[in-house]
Scaffold this motif. Structure first.
Motif, PDB file in Angstrom:
ATOM      1  N   ILE A 782      50.112  65.201  62.993  1.00  0.00           N
ATOM      2  CA  ILE A 782      48.965  64.541  62.375  1.00  0.00           C
ATOM      3  C   ILE A 782      48.062  63.975  63.464  1.00  0.00           C
ATOM      4  O   ILE A 782      48.524  63.294  64.383  1.00  0.00           O
ATOM      5  CB  ILE A 782      49.435  63.421  61.416  1.00  0.00           C
ATOM      6  N   THR A 783      46.795  64.229  63.354  1.00  0.00           N
ATOM      7  CA  THR A 783      45.831  63.788  64.364  1.00  0.00           C
ATOM      8  C   THR A 783      45.659  62.269  64.319  1.00  0.00           C
ATOM      9  O   THR A 783      45.569  61.677  63.238  1.00  0.00           O
ATOM     10  CB  THR A 783      44.464  64.470  64.133  1.00  0.00           C
ATOM     11  N   THR A 785      43.562  58.730  66.003  1.00  0.00           N
ATOM     12  CA  THR A 785      42.313  58.285  66.616  1.00  0.00           C
ATOM     13  C   THR A 785      42.592  57.787  68.025  1.00  0.00           C
ATOM     14  O   THR A 785      43.746  57.669  68.449  1.00  0.00           O
ATOM     15  CB  THR A 785      41.664  57.154  65.802  1.00  0.00           C
ATOM     16  N   GLU A 791      43.990  59.553  61.850  1.00  0.00           N
ATOM     17  CA  GLU A 791      42.640  60.008  61.517  1.00  0.00           C
ATOM     18  C   GLU A 791      42.663  60.556  60.097  1.00  0.00           C
ATOM     19  O   GLU A 791      43.414  61.491  59.790  1.00  0.00           O
ATOM     20  CB  GLU A 791      42.183  61.088  62.499  1.00  0.00           C
ATOM     21  N   ASP A 793      40.293  60.925  56.115  1.00  0.00           N
ATOM     22  CA  ASP A 793      39.074  60.765  55.324  1.00  0.00           C
ATOM     23  C   ASP A 793      39.172  59.451  54.555  1.00  0.00           C
ATOM     24  O   ASP A 793      40.107  59.256  53.761  1.00  0.00           O
ATOM     25  CB  ASP A 793      38.935  61.941  54.354  1.00  0.00           C
ATOM     26  N   THR A 799      44.752  63.213  55.534  1.00  0.00           N
ATOM     27  CA  THR A 799      44.824  63.338  56.989  1.00  0.00           C
ATOM     28  C   THR A 799      44.352  64.720  57.426  1.00  0.00           C
ATOM     29  O   THR A 799      43.864  65.520  56.621  1.00  0.00           O
ATOM     30  CB  THR A 799      46.265  63.113  57.477  1.00  0.00           C
ATOM     31  N   SER A 800      44.573  65.017  58.713  1.00  0.00           N
ATOM     32  CA  SER A 800      44.203  66.332  59.242  1.00  0.00           C
ATOM     33  C   SER A 800      45.073  67.444  58.675  1.00  0.00           C
ATOM     34  O   SER A 800      44.752  68.627  58.797  1.00  0.00           O
ATOM     35  CB  SER A 800      44.306  66.323  60.771  1.00  0.00           C
ATOM     36  N   ASP A 802      46.465  69.286  55.392  1.00  0.00           N
ATOM     37  CA  ASP A 802      46.108  69.439  53.981  1.00  0.00           C
ATOM     38  C   ASP A 802      47.188  68.837  53.088  1.00  0.00           C
ATOM     39  O   ASP A 802      48.396  69.067  53.297  1.00  0.00           O
ATOM     40  CB  ASP A 802      45.936  70.911  53.630  1.00  0.00           C
TER      41      ASP A 802
END
Length: 1000
Positions: A782-783, A785, A791, A793, A799-800, A802
């Protein structure tokens, strides 16, 4: 826009009143009237008063409509706004000029009108009150007094301009405006029911028999005495001289304000040294008392003038402003006491300085009257605050009420600890929301908008108040499935937005929520059946804290198959395992867990999940990561490593406080968790002293104010401006700090000094902020910050990866409970949308309260008497009108339109001087005098403004010049324009047809 007010001609002023009273049952927006019917009056200056209070010389006595609005609300003593030779456009007044959010500030001091214009306004107001008192039975036509105010030096006061003003108010019968008023009424007697020709001819033209002398700071005592002597000897006026609080001396003023929490006010000894000195004031007053006696007039002092302080935070334009309101009260009362003692009680005192409903009776009972008010009228409720005062004072008049030195001394002592005048530890929170005020339909509840989940607060408060607890709880759980938890330990941002902050204190919203939960949870659970499954997709929620529980509830309610995986042996997260039992019990947490379980949610305890991929392979296409922030913050100390606060609190709860901490405990930090740790340590047997150490002062601690007070009540010692550096052998070494300039957050930056201090500490607990385990997220792919947060939405919390979501601490860092619920809501709605489930379970709970009930509460100040105080809710979503309430000039008004549920606000450019007060109290991030739809008095004014608004060019054919979205156009109100909103057209039509008096 023009910042100069345009007075209303007398015939239009009276026409406005008659039409507004007949058609809308209000007078200049005042809906509740005071009727003095029992006939008792006080005698002063050879005149009579039905109530011994009214507006001070200031924004509420500048225009005729201001005075009339104050009168119908209950005021009977009017200290007219000060006039001086410098007037009109020659008088520079910085704008905005008023800020009354808490204590009051202003940078204006005398009328902005010319002296002749001011004279006309006062005559019009006098004549108007004579007519209204007779026509509507508000009281005796001889039951009110006008008191003129002049300044600022002998040369100006004896000038022709001011002398004409004084003589005119002594007898206005030869003035042009008097003739205009008289002619109007005689020509229009048929419009009045109780005013006839004989009454008109009986109206006294002697408007003022008294005068208040206002002098500038630094005016020499001989100048003050010379003016006062002149006013009594030559003008034969009952004379009061306004005294400055500087008579108390710098040391007293500084120490008093510091002790009461106003240490941030910046002032030096300049004015104290240059103003009238106390040792000069006493013999001067005695000499002036002798002159008054010889000339058969009254003499007294007006206490007090406003208090000059430096402008340091751009509160208002300029370098110095004048402080008033609740911070001035202890100084004014102290000066009254000091003068009374020095003069052996032989003194007449007219009072001004922070008087309001909670102290005005005490002031009056000391024998001090008349009493004038200003700052309280500039707050929410506005002129409506007068009725409560009038009913309280007007029904308990004392005809023989000399100054009582003992009562005054007791009041002075109490004023120093009066909770209504002590400044709270933390700054007053901003009530404003981020949105800009719309041109129409601006009514909203700031409490709901301040809540991250936008609870329908007024709706459930009303239900609780009526004892309909199940109805209230059903409204609550529509968006909040954790009513016990949030009803107990929520940081209640709703309450920080409550309009009651500007009255006394906010409604106890959180307590009302808890009461509903306690009274109705069993009944609510009895109504719930496990929802029918509407999707084959399964949802995994990792973490059984507030975010996970809320997510399970929302999705379960909507028919989704949800499983919560919790690594510990019980649900509840930090609330269950860390927050002390004295804050919230396990039983309370369990009630909310039971509600979640009722939605058919599967619970798997002792089930730590270390792989997203494994869950996906097990058949969970949707995954929410709702883990808490358990990674300890780093506090670099030389010597021994302190204990982490979460570990400390978890041990405390698990061991039920049976811990060995030694005699002294130091908690480092200033947040709510630090407060919990300190209070917990204080309850451990053997602990004698608990120190809470923070590098700033209490004012800048991130903890909620109530948590600070609870810690203080528990006996925690706050050690401010200290930064720990070393803990060795039970001694915590700290570096002393001082406060520097504000940082990006607005808090003053701590600056190290060379001084050190040692604190005895057998145990040290570090509460310096926790973090999420970012390495775990990185391992899942998972990406993150740059700051190590996930990170995602912010709208959906995805998350990055789906269909993999994050909520609460994992998304935000240490988050509040209600923020966690907000994230769970976003996650649930995102999943339901992807599954095409339209019946989400969320209901439309828009609340339309009762307008009359809301209006009845306006202006009425009352402290809460129980945890169920929904009766104090002002129902702002039904009726706000804050900008209407707080405008002294009545420049913000309402228009009722039959097709619309709520009245609309229109700004009247002619009546506005851009004082800025409406901007302070508007709940939006806006200034109504600039941002609301505006009616202009001329096309030139419209052209010179940027406001959206209109000018009525030809009323007979409905032709208007309109500015909308920056575009100017000429329109006909009888035609249809697709680009103009219907509400805007209806407002303009209403003004032209039903509110013609607004257009003068």
């Amino acid at each position: 826009m023009n910042d100069r007010m345009i007075p209303i001609p007398f015939h239009e002023l009276m026409g406005w009143i008659l039409q507004e009273k007949e058609e809308h049952q209000q007078i200049f927006g005042v809906k509740k009237y005071y009727h003095h019917t029992h006939g008792e009056k006080l005698d002063i200056f050879g005149e009579h008063l039905e109530t011994p209070f009214g507006p001070a010389a200031g924004p509420h006595t500048q225009l005729a409509q201001n005075i009339i609005a104050a009168y119908v609300a209950g005021c009977r003593f009017f200290e007219l706004k000060t006039v001086q030779t410098l007037d009109g456009e020659d008088l520079p007044v910085s704008k905005p000029c008023i800020k009354a959010e808490d204590e009051g500030y202003n940078v204006e001091w005398s009328t902005e009108l010319t002296v002749p214009e001011a004279f006309d306004e006062y005559v019009k107001a006098w004549y108007g009150l004579k007519l209204l008192s007779k026509e509507y039975g508000f009281g005796s036509p001889e039951g009110f007094i006008f008191n003129m105010s002049v300044g600022y030096d002998y040369e100006g006061i004896t000038s022709k301009k001011i002398d004409t003003f004084i003589e005119g108010l002594k007898d206005a019968s030869h003035s042009k405006i008097w003739a205009t008023c008289e002619k109007y009424i005689l020509d229009n007697l048929d419009a009045w029911h109780h005013v006839d020709e004989s009454y008109v001819h009986s109206i006294s033209s002697s408007i003022c028999t008294s005068i208040t002398l206002s002098t500038l700071h630094g005016c020499p005592p001989e100048e003050i005495e010379r003016i006062a002597s002149y006013l009594m000897k030559e003008k034969h006026l009952n004379t009061y001289i306004k005294c400055n609080p500087t008579l108390l001396g710098y040391d007293y003023a500084r120490s008093t304000l510091d002790e009461m929490g106003y240490d941030y006010l910046v002032f030096d000894e300049h004015h104290f040294q240059n103003d009238l000195q106390f040792e000069d004031a006493i013999p001067m007053i005695k000499r002036l008392q002798g002159i008054a006696k010889n000339n058969h007039v009254s003499f007294g002092v007006k206490l007090t003038n406003t208090f000059p302080v430096k402008i340091t935070q751009n509160e208002l334009p300029g370098e110095e402003m004048y402080m008033s309101g609740r911070s001035l009260y202890p100084l004014s009362i102290s000066l009254a006491d000091k003068l009374t003692k020095a003069l052996g009680g032989d003194i007449n005192i007219s009072y001004s300085g922070g008087a309001e409903i909670f102290n005005i009776t005490d002031i009056y009972n000391t024998g001090i009257w008349p009493i004038t008010i200003a700052t309280t009228l500039l707050k929410s409720g506005g002129y409506g605050r007068c009725l409560q005062i009038a009913e309280k004072l007007g029904n308990s008049l004392k005809t023989d009420n000399p100054v009582n030195p003992d009562a005054l001394d007791q009041l002075r002592t109490y004023a120093l600890t009066d909770p209504h005048h002590i400044k709270p530890i933390k700054p007053m929170p901003s009530r404003k929301i981020k949105d800009t005020v719309p041109l129409v339909n601006c009514f909203m509840a700031p409490c709901s908008h301040g809540c991250p989940i936008e609870q329908a607060v007024p709706a459930y408060l009303h239900c609780v108040e009526e004892g309909r607890y199940l109805d209230a709880l059903q409204i609550i759980v529509d968006k909040n499935p954790l009513p016990f938890i949030t009803g107990t330990v929520c940081n209640h941002r709703c309450m920080t937005k409550c309009t009651r902050h500007f009255y006394e204190e906010p409604v106890k919203i959180r307590s009302a929520k808890l009461l509903a939960a306690e009274q109705a949870m069993d009944a609510l659970l009895g109504t719930i059946t496990v929802p029918e499954k509407k999707s084959d997709a399964k949802v995994a929620v990792i973490g059984g804290g507030p975010a996970g529980l809320a997510a399970g509830y929302f999705l379960g309610r909507a028919g989704m198959d949800v499983t919560i995986f919790e690594k510990q042996d019980s649900l509840g997260g930090i609330v269950k395992h860390v927050v002390p039992e004295f804050r919230i019990s396990s039983e309370s947490v369990q009630h909310d867990i039971d509600l979640v379980k009722a939605m058919g949610v599967t619970i798997k305890l002792n089930s730590e999940q270390n792989s997203i991929k494994t869950l996906q392979e097990a058949g969970y296409p949707y995954i929410l990561i709702a883990v808490g922030a358990y990674e300890p913050g780093i506090l670099p100390l030389e010597g021994t490593t302190p204990q982490n606060v979460l570990e400390f609190l978890a041990d405390y709860r698990k061991q039920k406080g049976n811990m060995h901490l030694g005699e002294s405990v130091a908690v480092i930090g200033g947040g709510n968790t630090a407060m919990d740790a300190a209070r917990a340590a204080k309850r451990v047997q053997g602990v004698k002293d608990v120190y809470l150490i923070y590098r700033r002062t209490k004012k800048y601690m991130p903890a909620d104010e109530e948590e600070l007070y609870l810690a203080l009540e528990d006996g925690i010692t706050f050690m401010e401006l200290l930064s720990p550096t070393k803990w060795v052998d039970g001694k915590l070494t700290c570096q002393k700090m001082i406060l520097g300039a504000p940082d990006a957050s607005g808090r003053r930056r701590p600056v190290p000094t060379d001084d050190m201090i040692t604190v005895e500490a057998d145990t040290v607990v570090a509460a310096v902020g926790e973090k999420i385990d970012s390495s775990w997220f990185a391992q899942q792919g998972i990406t993150l910050t740059d700051k190590g947060y996930v990170e995602a939405d912010l709208h959906s919390c995805e998350t990055s990866m789906d269909h993999v979501y994050v909520a609460g601490d994992a998304l935000r860092g240490p988050a509040t409970i209600v923020e966690a619920i907000a994230d769970a809501t976003s996650f649930a709605l995102s999943v339901l949308e992807k599954e095409a489930i339209t019946e989400t379970g969320f209901e439309d709970l828009s609340y339309k309260g009762d307008a009359e009930r809301a209006y009845a509460k306006k202006g009425i100040l009352e402290m809460p008497v129980s945890n169920s105080d929904g009766n104090r809710c002002l129902e702002c979503s039904t009726i706000c009108e804050a900008c209407v309430d707080v405008c002294p000039n009545r420049a913000n008004i309402t228009v009722k339109i039959p097709s619309q549920h709520m009245p609309q606000i229109i700004h009247l450019d002619n009546m506005c001087n851009e004082c800025g007060n409406c901007e302070t109290f508007c709940p939006y991030s806006s200034a109504p005098y600039q941002d609301k739809f505006t009616l202009f008095g001329s096309e030139a004014m419209l052209q010179s403004s940027h406001n959206a608004g209109f000018f009525i060019k030809d009323k007979t054919v409905g032709q208007c010049v309109l500015r909308l979205d920056g575009q100017l156009m000429t329109i006909n109100l009888h035609e249809t324009y697709p680009d103009i909103p219907v509400e805007i057209m209806e407002m303009m039509q209403a003004v032209c047809e039903q509110y013609t008096y607004y257009n003068y």
